[in-house]
Design an enzyme around this catalytic site. Structure first.
Site, PDB file in Angstrom:
ATOM      1  N   ASP A 360       0.833  -1.196   0.000  1.00  0.00           N
ATOM      2  CA  ASP A 360       0.000   0.000   0.000  1.00  0.00           C
ATOM      3  C   ASP A 360       0.875   1.256   0.000  1.00  0.00           C
ATOM      4  O   ASP A 360       1.862   1.343   0.740  1.00  0.00           O
ATOM      5  CB  ASP A 360      -0.886  -0.019   1.251  1.00  0.00           C
ATOM      6  CG  ASP A 360      -1.807   1.174   1.334  1.00  0.00           C
ATOM      7  OD1 ASP A 360      -2.666   1.321   0.459  1.00  0.00           O
ATOM      8  OD2 ASP A 360      -1.655   1.965   2.291  1.00  0.00           O
ATOM      9  N   GLU A 396       1.754  -0.441  -5.014  1.00  0.00           N
ATOM     10  CA  GLU A 396       0.807   0.612  -5.351  1.00  0.00           C
ATOM     11  C   GLU A 396       1.666   1.869  -5.500  1.00  0.00           C
ATOM     12  O   GLU A 396       2.077   2.462  -4.492  1.00  0.00           O
ATOM     13  CB  GLU A 396      -0.244   0.799  -4.250  1.00  0.00           C
ATOM     14  CG  GLU A 396      -1.268   1.858  -4.610  1.00  0.00           C
ATOM     15  CD  GLU A 396      -2.233   2.157  -3.472  1.00  0.00           C
ATOM     16  OE1 GLU A 396      -3.427   2.390  -3.750  1.00  0.00           O
ATOM     17  OE2 GLU A 396      -1.792   2.179  -2.306  1.00  0.00           O
TER      18      GLU A 396
END
Length: 716
Positions: A360, A396
């Protein structure tokens, strides 16, 4: 302002346990069969106390000062301790927020290396290192004991018999990712017993795994399962942090996901997934923690060594750099923080059997003070590590900091979420102007972004939908987000969804609208699966799951987010169609080449790996590429092109992909290809039930239905 542990008013229990110096390695609480070694990093602490609790974590039984410090590691060995021992830390040192130090021994702290947590966070003013409401704000010092309100750490016995278990190592060119939420996937599944729903045990269910495997996906990607915190403001509104992007324990599974309360349950789940031939990828959140900004609670790292764990403002160390958008940012440029993260990753691979990770806000993990650096020590460490370099690493590639958008900027060995694919494919099928040029790049694994330094097409993780945003059904059913249930005035979530409701906002009884929406879902699913690169599906998209227009259900632990397994006829037809698409992807290697398709003419072989065709059957001209009204494109993938770096021809099938986003029919001339005889139609999104392979001669004009996709195979 400066205060120390002398201000603590907590009564210290009488010491009873035997203790010796122990060892500074490994960090955490380690059972060796005779006793437990405790080791904690803190560069600026003056004293560390180990607090022992009863099995429920309710009563503090003993407080033991760790007797030794080696190279900034505080450590001690308890020969009388065993697995199951519940513990926490109290760390003494200066309370000087302006200097970056926030030590407060009144606050019980979670071990950053804790393998299991006991109890849950109960919000209380005692959790904060400062006194809420004090005129000095976070410069004040709170003396209340937080132990009754904070989760405790637990010593585990890591022993587990894997039997004949072998890790699943799916090659990248065969990888299809299935993103899902551990709780949401099983909460409404009729075959999962109620007491197991929403847990690791629930995902072991044979019927559930059979469905996932039957689709043809290879890898399950779970939203965060590390121990996380539910935000106070959400609990006050009767909600919680459903997605779990609020980690506080990077080695421990979230407690409520363990139906049995035993760590072995996670390993059993992994064994079941691997037995089904499925990889497990974890979505991990190492960019920040649940402690928030300077006004957040003191739960773990803030109280252990705030100045080491977090990135602080250079001139105002009282405040945090907030590149994560959540209040704080972990400082992976610090060697001990870097060690903690890489130790965590290795633990999940080596001990827990995980096959890969999705990171993330991964740009943060490659940030120095000057900005993102692809040679950041974390990225280099992952590439060089003998364990981590062998598993899937997916970034990401963005964060909230300056220069945070880094799609295509990660080093070799990494794959990246490609939001450019999502945006272009949605815009193309919506009928937006001027999309063809970019569409060609997205269909060929975004070589404009990733074809450098020997990176492979797998580096582009293509997706139409993700947990964050509309589901596939909602993309074709809503023009606007509908997040009213989040109780934020519909202000949260992205306003730019690149969606189209096709004539009615939300559910519709109009048969024409429903049929067009279903065809558009087939169009986007086929584009995703037939494009070069690594496709990622979201659980439920294969059978038209809806979130009723909510594009940010991070706080909706209910029917809005849970996968509804009551599948209607339209859903079953889309599910069958998705299975067919994935079976074709497996059957035709030219759809998943290990080399970028670049369109160059190979003089030796006399072929191009890819050619772009206009509806007249000829190669696209510059004028046609630049025509903003052009909405129909042919992609000819020649199976005779060299599939590897060895300069010899391939023996794969030659395929023709036609995409027509016009609202009306387009006559497409089927091209003549050397060594071929005719074309046969494999897929027509206007005729999803098509099974017979109809044949068509070269130069035939095929009537391509408006807003439809076709795939042809060359007959030789």
């Amino acid at each position: 302002m400066s205060k120390t542990d002398k201000d603590s008013k907590t009564i210290v229990p009488v010491q009873r346990s035997r203790v010796s110096e122990g060892h500074p390695f490994p960090l955490g609480a380690t059972w060796d069969g005779l006793g437990v070694n405790f080791a904690l990093f803190s560069a600026h602490a003056t004293r560390v106390e180990l607090c022992l609790f009863d099995a429920r974590g309710e009563s503090e039984l003993e407080r033991i000062e760790l007797p030794e410090r080696s190279d900034e590691i505080w450590h001690g060995y308890l020969p009388d301790a065993h697995p199951g021992q519940v513990y926490g830390y109290r760390v003494h040192g200066p309370y000087e927020p302006d200097a970056g130090h926030r030590f407060n021994p009144n606050k019980l702290l979670i071990d950053p290396y804790a393998k299991q947590l006991v109890g849950k966070l109960r919000w209380s003013e005692s959790l904060f290192g400062y006194t809420i409401g004090h005129k000095d704000g976070d410069l004040s010092f709170d003396t209340r004991d937080s132990a009754a309100h904070v989760p405790k750490s637990k010593v585990i016995d890591p022993a587990f018999t894997w039997g004949k278990h072998q890790p699943v190592r799916v090659p990248w060119d065969s990888t299809v990712v299935y993103e899902t939420h551990l709780r949401g996937i099983s909460m409404r599944h009729p075959a999962v017993p109620e007491h197991l729903r929403g847990t690791f045990a629930g995902l072991m269910n044979r019927d559930l795994l059979q469905h996932i495997r039957s689709l043809g996906v290879s890898s399950i990607e779970l939203l965060p399962i590390h121990g996380f915190v539910n935000d106070q403001h959400l609990l006050e509104k009767g909600m919680n942090n459903y997605w779990g992007y609020n980690s506080i324990a990077f080695f421990a599974p979230h407690a409520t996901y363990l139906a049995s309360g035993q760590i072995s349950e996670f390993k059993e789940m992994v064994a079941h997934l691997h037995d089904a031939g499925l990889e497990l990828i974890l979505d991990v959140v190492y960019n920040h923690t649940a402690e928030g900004n300077e006004l957040g609670p003191t739960l773990s790292m803030r109280g252990i060594d705030n100045a080491s764990y977090y990135r602080l403002m250079a001139e105002q160390k009282r405040y945090y750099i907030n590149d994560s958008g959540t209040g704080n940012t972990l400082d992976l440029s610090h060697p001990c923080v870097l060690q903690m993260v890489t130790d965590s990753l290795r633990y999940w691979v080596s001990e827990m059997g995980v096959d890969g990770f999705r990171f993330d806000l991964a740009t943060i993990l490659g940030r120095y003070a000057e900005g993102f650096d692809e040679r950041h020590s974390f990225l280099v460490a992952c590439r060089q590590d003998p364990v981590l370099s062998k598993v899937k690493l997916i970034a990401e590639p963005w964060d909230c900091g300056p220069g945070g958008y880094q799609v295509g900027g990660f080093p070799p060995g990494w794959a990246e979420w490609n939001d450019r694919f999502r945006d272009n494919v949605r815009a193309f099928w919506r009928g937006d102007e001027g999309q063809l040029g970019e569409l060609a790049s997205r269909l060929t694994a975004s070589g404009d972004l990733f074809n450098q330094r020997g990176r492979r097409p797998f580096a582009s993780v293509n997706f139409i939908t993700a947990h964050d945003g509309f589901t596939l059904r909602d993309v074709v059913s809503y023009d606007h987000k509908h997040n009213e249930a989040n109780d934020e005035g519909n202000r949260d979530g992205n306003d730019n969804n690149i969606s189209w409701n096709h004539g009615a906002e939300g559910p519709s009884e109009n048969e024409e609208i429903r049929a067009l929406r279903l065809r558009q879902m087939r169009n986007m699913m086929a584009t995703l699966i037939f494009a070069q690169g690594t496709p990622m599906l979201v659980a439920g998209d294969e059978f038209s799951r809806t979130q009723h227009g909510n594009n940010n259900p991070y706080c909706q632990d209910n029917e809005i987010s849970w996968v509804d397994w009551n599948i209607d006829e339209e859903g079953r037809s889309l599910q069958d169609f998705t299975r067919r698409l994935l079976s074709l992807r497996r059957a035709y290697p030219v759809l998943r080449r290990g080399r970028f398709l670049v369109g160059d003419y190979n003089e030796d072989l006399g072929v191009k790996d890819v050619s772009w065709l206009s509806p007249c059957g000829n190669e696209m001209t510059p004028e046609q590429w630049q025509d903003p009204h052009a909405r129909c494109l042919g992609m000819l993938m020649d199976g005779r092109a060299q599939p590897t770096g060895i300069r010899k021809g391939g023996g794969d099938a030659t395929l023709l992909l036609i995409l027509n986003a016009h609202h009306d029919m387009v006559n497409f001339v089927l091209p003549e290809v050397a060594e071929g005889n005719a074309w046969t139609c494999l897929v027509d999104t206007n005729r999803p039930e098509l099974r017979t392979r109809e044949q068509f001669a070269f130069a035939d004009e095929f009537a391509v239905t408006g807003r439809s996709l076709l795939l042809f195979e060359l007959l030789r």
